[in-house]
Scaffold this motif. Structure first.
Motif, PDB file in Angstrom:
ATOM      1  N   UNK A 125       0.897  -1.050   0.254  1.00 16.77           N
ATOM      2  CA  UNK A 125       0.060   0.085  -0.089  1.00 16.77           C
ATOM      3  C   UNK A 125       0.890   1.183   0.063  1.00 16.77           C
ATOM      4  N   UNK A 126       0.696   2.244  -0.833  1.00 13.01           N
ATOM      5  CA  UNK A 126       1.047   3.573  -0.720  1.00 13.01           C
ATOM      6  C   UNK A 126       0.109   4.540  -0.419  1.00 13.01           C
ATOM      7  N   UNK A 127      -0.021   5.230   0.814  1.00 18.91           N
ATOM      8  CA  UNK A 127      -1.174   5.808   1.136  1.00 18.91           C
ATOM      9  C   UNK A 127      -2.405   5.298   0.748  1.00 18.91           C
ATOM     10  N   UNK A 128      -2.317   4.045   1.164  1.00 17.66           N
ATOM     11  CA  UNK A 128      -3.601   3.267   1.460  1.00 17.66           C
ATOM     12  C   UNK A 128      -4.067   2.697   0.063  1.00 17.66           C
ATOM     13  N   UNK A 129      -3.298   3.240  -0.813  1.00 21.44           N
ATOM     14  CA  UNK A 129      -3.760   2.334  -2.157  1.00 21.44           C
ATOM     15  C   UNK A 129      -2.993   1.170  -2.442  1.00 21.44           C
ATOM     16  N   UNK A 168       7.730  11.026   0.685  1.00 25.13           N
ATOM     17  CA  UNK A 168       6.429  11.760   1.610  1.00 25.13           C
ATOM     18  C   UNK A 168       5.304  11.001   1.681  1.00 25.13           C
ATOM     19  N   UNK A 169       5.203   9.747   1.350  1.00 26.07           N
ATOM     20  CA  UNK A 169       4.217   8.890   1.568  1.00 26.07           C
ATOM     21  C   UNK A 169       4.105   7.995   2.653  1.00 26.07           C
ATOM     22  N   UNK A 170       3.175   7.260   2.990  1.00 25.83           N
ATOM     23  CA  UNK A 170       3.128   6.108   3.930  1.00 25.83           C
ATOM     24  C   UNK A 170       2.837   4.882   3.082  1.00 25.83           C
ATOM     25  N   UNK A 180      -3.075 -10.600  -0.007  1.00 28.54           N
ATOM     26  CA  UNK A 180      -3.775  -9.898   1.432  1.00 28.54           C
ATOM     27  C   UNK A 180      -3.699  -8.375   1.278  1.00 28.54           C
ATOM     28  N   UNK A 181      -2.562  -8.081   0.931  1.00 30.07           N
ATOM     29  CA  UNK A 181      -2.462  -6.531   0.824  1.00 30.07           C
ATOM     30  C   UNK A 181      -3.467  -6.097  -0.335  1.00 30.07           C
TER      31      UNK A 181
END
Length: 156
Positions: A50-54, A68-70, A105-106
């Motif tokens: 996931x990168x910023x939940x995507x 700069x992302x999660x 799973x992701x």
């Protein structure tokens, strides 16, 4: 280039060629081996994170896209393996060889964030990951079970 990101909730930075695939940064630079290399062409989904939940295919996603992302890898989904999907995967005996399962799973976790109670058709349309062992019926059953568990958890 200095790339800064949050990886599994921890700030990380690395000096690296910005075109390096995120997969190799996660695996080789940060030592998290749960995300797998499958095809290298963003087709099989074994490398899904996931990168910023995507959900993204990290084998073809350049690391500068994560600046700069999660970023969340399978290790960060739930370190205690208590995420409803992880529990459903175990309960439904999903893995056969297991290689593709972290990516599945992701991808499923990203689906459940946007579609909390997906139909089989929505699962099939959203998850284009490939399982060489053919555990698709168990994968669907586990996703439905995780959706029910998440719904039950939300009503408590």
């Amino acid at each position: 280039m200095r790339v800064k990101m949050t990886l599994n909730g921890k700030p990380r930075s690395i000096d690296i060629d910005p075109s390096t695939p995120l997969l190799w940064v996660i695996r080789d630079s940060f030592g998290l081996k749960g995300t797998k290399f499958g095809c290298g062409a963003a087709q099989c989904g074994a490398c899904t994170v996931h990168v910023d939940n995507a959900a993204v295919r990290s084998c073809s996603f350049p690391v500068d896209g994560a600046h700069g992302k999660s970023v969340t890898s399978i290790e960060g989904l739930d370190p205690a393996n208590a995420h409803p999907l992880q529990q459903a995967w175990i309960a439904h005996n999903v893995p056969q060889c297991g290689y593709c399962q972290p990516g599945f799973i992701m991808a499923a976790a990203a689906l459940l964030k946007t579609t909390p109670d997906p139909t089989d058709a929505q699962i099939d349309a959203s998850l284009s990951n490939i399982c060489r062992c053919g555990t698709y019926p168990r994968i669907r059953a586990a996703i439905h079970a995780a959706a029910r568990a998440s719904e039950t958890e939300a009503t408590r």
